[in-house]
Design a protein around this motif. Structure first.
Motif, PDB file in Angstrom:
ATOM      1  N   MET A   1      86.823  70.495  39.335  1.00 48.47           N
ATOM      2  CA  MET A   1      86.646  69.099  38.976  1.00 48.47           C
ATOM      3  C   MET A   1      88.027  68.448  38.972  1.00 48.47           C
ATOM      4  N   LYS A   2      88.114  67.257  39.615  1.00 49.62           N
ATOM      5  CA  LYS A   2      89.366  66.504  39.658  1.00 49.62           C
ATOM      6  C   LYS A   2      89.093  65.075  39.240  1.00 49.62           C
ATOM      7  N   VAL A   3      89.993  64.514  38.447  1.00 47.27           N
ATOM      8  CA  VAL A   3      89.870  63.123  38.064  1.00 47.27           C
ATOM      9  C   VAL A   3      90.137  62.245  39.289  1.00 47.27           C
ATOM     10  N   VAL A   4      89.474  61.105  39.348  1.00 46.55           N
ATOM     11  CA  VAL A   4      89.704  60.118  40.395  1.00 46.55           C
ATOM     12  C   VAL A   4      90.233  58.866  39.711  1.00 46.55           C
ATOM     13  N   SER A   5      91.493  58.531  40.017  1.00 45.66           N
ATOM     14  CA  SER A   5      92.139  57.359  39.429  1.00 45.66           C
ATOM     15  C   SER A   5      93.285  56.919  40.315  1.00 45.66           C
ATOM     16  N   PRO A   6      93.388  55.631  40.603  1.00 46.56           N
ATOM     17  CA  PRO A   6      94.507  55.163  41.415  1.00 46.56           C
ATOM     18  C   PRO A   6      95.855  55.301  40.708  1.00 46.56           C
ATOM     19  N   ILE A   8      96.755  57.977  38.897  1.00 44.34           N
ATOM     20  CA  ILE A   8      97.084  59.390  38.660  1.00 44.34           C
ATOM     21  C   ILE A   8      97.199  60.107  39.997  1.00 44.34           C
ATOM     22  N   SER A   9      98.439  60.379  40.406  1.00 42.28           N
ATOM     23  CA  SER A   9      98.615  61.103  41.662  1.00 42.28           C
ATOM     24  C   SER A   9      98.856  62.597  41.427  1.00 42.28           C
ATOM     25  N   HIS A  10      99.441  62.958  40.295  1.00 41.71           N
ATOM     26  CA  HIS A  10      99.656  64.375  39.969  1.00 41.71           C
ATOM     27  C   HIS A  10      98.656  64.763  38.893  1.00 41.71           C
ATOM     28  N   LYS A  11      97.465  65.098  39.326  1.00 40.03           N
ATOM     29  CA  LYS A  11      96.326  65.326  38.445  1.00 40.03           C
ATOM     30  C   LYS A  11      96.535  66.486  37.477  1.00 40.03           C
ATOM     31  N   TYR A  12      97.123  67.556  37.965  1.00 37.18           N
ATOM     32  CA  TYR A  12      97.289  68.755  37.161  1.00 37.18           C
ATOM     33  C   TYR A  12      98.148  68.468  35.930  1.00 37.18           C
ATOM     34  N   ASP A  13      99.222  67.702  36.126  1.00 34.75           N
ATOM     35  CA  ASP A  13     100.174  67.432  35.041  1.00 34.75           C
ATOM     36  C   ASP A  13      99.547  66.689  33.869  1.00 34.75           C
ATOM     37  N   ILE A  14      98.489  65.938  34.126  1.00 36.83           N
ATOM     38  CA  ILE A  14      97.889  65.095  33.098  1.00 36.83           C
ATOM     39  C   ILE A  14      96.560  65.670  32.568  1.00 36.83           C
ATOM     40  N   GLY A  15      96.212  66.872  33.014  1.00 34.77           N
ATOM     41  CA  GLY A  15      94.955  67.488  32.588  1.00 34.77           C
ATOM     42  C   GLY A  15      93.764  67.007  33.389  1.00 34.77           C
ATOM     43  N   GLY A  16      94.030  66.555  34.613  1.00 33.66           N
ATOM     44  CA  GLY A  16      92.977  66.002  35.452  1.00 33.66           C
ATOM     45  C   GLY A  16      92.349  66.981  36.415  1.00 33.66           C
ATOM     46  N   GLU A  48      88.024  56.233  37.588  1.00 36.13           N
ATOM     47  CA  GLU A  48      86.821  55.977  38.399  1.00 36.13           C
ATOM     48  C   GLU A  48      85.756  57.027  38.160  1.00 36.13           C
ATOM     49  N   GLY A  49      86.166  58.213  37.794  1.00 38.50           N
ATOM     50  CA  GLY A  49      85.240  59.318  37.591  1.00 38.50           C
ATOM     51  C   GLY A  49      85.904  60.620  37.991  1.00 38.50           C
ATOM     52  N   VAL A  50      85.102  61.543  38.485  1.00 37.86           N
ATOM     53  CA  VAL A  50      85.624  62.838  38.915  1.00 37.86           C
ATOM     54  C   VAL A  50      85.057  63.194  40.287  1.00 37.86           C
ATOM     55  N   GLN A  51      85.728  64.131  40.914  1.00 34.26           N
ATOM     56  CA  GLN A  51      85.269  64.684  42.182  1.00 34.26           C
ATOM     57  C   GLN A  51      85.032  66.175  41.955  1.00 34.26           C
ATOM     58  N   LEU A  52      83.872  66.649  42.391  1.00 36.09           N
ATOM     59  CA  LEU A  52      83.568  68.074  42.269  1.00 36.09           C
ATOM     60  C   LEU A  52      83.720  68.732  43.627  1.00 36.09           C
ATOM     61  N   GLN A  53      84.405  69.875  43.649  1.00 38.04           N
ATOM     62  CA  GLN A  53      84.605  70.639  44.874  1.00 38.04           C
ATOM     63  C   GLN A  53      84.315  72.101  44.583  1.00 38.04           C
ATOM     64  N   PRO A  54      83.869  72.825  45.605  1.00 34.86           N
ATOM     65  CA  PRO A  54      83.660  74.263  45.384  1.00 34.86           C
ATOM     66  C   PRO A  54      85.000  74.962  45.173  1.00 34.86           C
ATOM     67  N   MET A  55      84.981  76.026  44.374  1.00 35.24           N
ATOM     68  CA  MET A  55      86.184  76.839  44.170  1.00 35.24           C
ATOM     69  C   MET A  55      86.474  77.608  45.450  1.00 35.24           C
ATOM     70  N   LEU A  56      87.736  77.657  45.807  1.00 30.25           N
ATOM     71  CA  LEU A  56      88.156  78.402  46.981  1.00 30.25           C
ATOM     72  C   LEU A  56      88.718  79.744  46.547  1.00 30.25           C
ATOM     73  N   SER A  57      88.542  80.730  47.377  1.00 29.46           N
ATOM     74  CA  SER A  57      89.188  82.014  47.104  1.00 29.46           C
ATOM     75  C   SER A  57      89.948  82.431  48.350  1.00 29.46           C
ATOM     76  N   ARG A 170      97.361  62.679  48.940  1.00 29.98           N
ATOM     77  CA  ARG A 170      97.850  61.411  48.379  1.00 29.98           C
ATOM     78  C   ARG A 170      98.473  60.621  49.519  1.00 29.98           C
ATOM     79  N   LEU A 171      98.126  59.343  49.607  1.00 31.96           N
ATOM     80  CA  LEU A 171      98.640  58.475  50.646  1.00 31.96           C
ATOM     81  C   LEU A 171      99.008  57.144  50.022  1.00 31.96           C
ATOM     82  N   ILE A 172     100.244  56.696  50.263  1.00 32.07           N
ATOM     83  CA  ILE A 172     100.713  55.431  49.724  1.00 32.07           C
ATOM     84  C   ILE A 172     101.135  54.537  50.898  1.00 32.07           C
ATOM     85  N   LEU A 173     100.617  53.310  50.908  1.00 29.09           N
ATOM     86  CA  LEU A 173     100.955  52.354  51.956  1.00 29.09           C
ATOM     87  C   LEU A 173     102.130  51.488  51.516  1.00 29.09           C
ATOM     88  N   LYS A 174     102.886  51.008  52.494  1.00 34.09           N
ATOM     89  CA  LYS A 174     103.998  50.090  52.195  1.00 34.09           C
ATOM     90  C   LYS A 174     103.426  48.791  51.645  1.00 34.09           C
TER      91      LYS A 174
END
Length: 177
Positions: A1-6, A8-16, A48-57, A170-174
């Motif tokens: 599970m990952k947080v979706v927020s414009p 928050i780009s470093h999700k792990y650092d914030i508990g996302g 915005e919510g969260v994104q669910l992805q399957p765990m990778l191994s 992560r993608l940032i436009l000029k």
């Protein structure tokens, strides 16, 4: 599970990011815990919510990115990814566009390349898929000069012949275009 927020780009650092969720009850609890924790740390962030992805191994985590340098233009960056990039700082840079030889040099140029090449009992990683991906990202950032920053971290590189998979991007436009 990952947080979706414009904001928050470093999700792990914030508990996302929450990993290894096994059932609906764990997903629900992780969601509530994540939202409560982030709201305490970043009360003004729009969630915005969260994104669910399957765990990778399996696979190795790498980072592939680009920052736009005012003098040289798009500068590609490659190295071991995830949290390793911040600890080891084992990265290579190249001015885009790059050709196949330069992409391979970027990969082989990191100190931890033997981990990708296959050491001892480990199988080699899919270097050809990495090269292909670097070439495609190189073309992308050259074709779209409005891209200021671009980062895939982590990108999982699986064993030879099994490809790569972007886990987070992560993608940032000029602003001035």
């Amino acid at each position: 599970m990952k947080v979706v927020s414009p904001q928050i780009s470093h999700k792990y650092d914030i508990g996302g990011i929450k990993l290894s969720l096994q059932n609906a009850a764990e997903v629900k609890a992780a969601y509530q815990d994540m939202m409560d924790g982030i709201k305490k740390k970043l009360p003004d962030a729009y969630l915005e919510g969260v994104q669910l992805q399957p765990m990778l191994s399996g696979g190795k985590e790498v980072i592939l990115g680009m920052v736009h340098d005012p003098t040289f233009g798009p500068m590609l960056m490659f190295g071991l990814g995830g949290t390793y990039v911040e600890i080891l700082k084992d990265i290579q840079f190249a001015i885009a566009p790059v050709d196949e030889r330069e992409a391979r040099e970027m990969i082989a140029g990191i100190k931890t390349y033997p981990l990708l090449a296959g050491v001892r009992w480990e199988k080699p990683s899919d270097i050809d898929a990495l090269v292909y991906t670097i070439l495609r990202v190189s073309r992308l950032v050259c074709d779209f000069p409005e891209i200021e920053e671009f980062e895939i971290n982590p990108m999982m590189v699986f064993e030879k012949g099994k490809g790569v998979l972007a886990v987070d991007l992560r993608l940032i436009l000029k602003r001035d275009m």
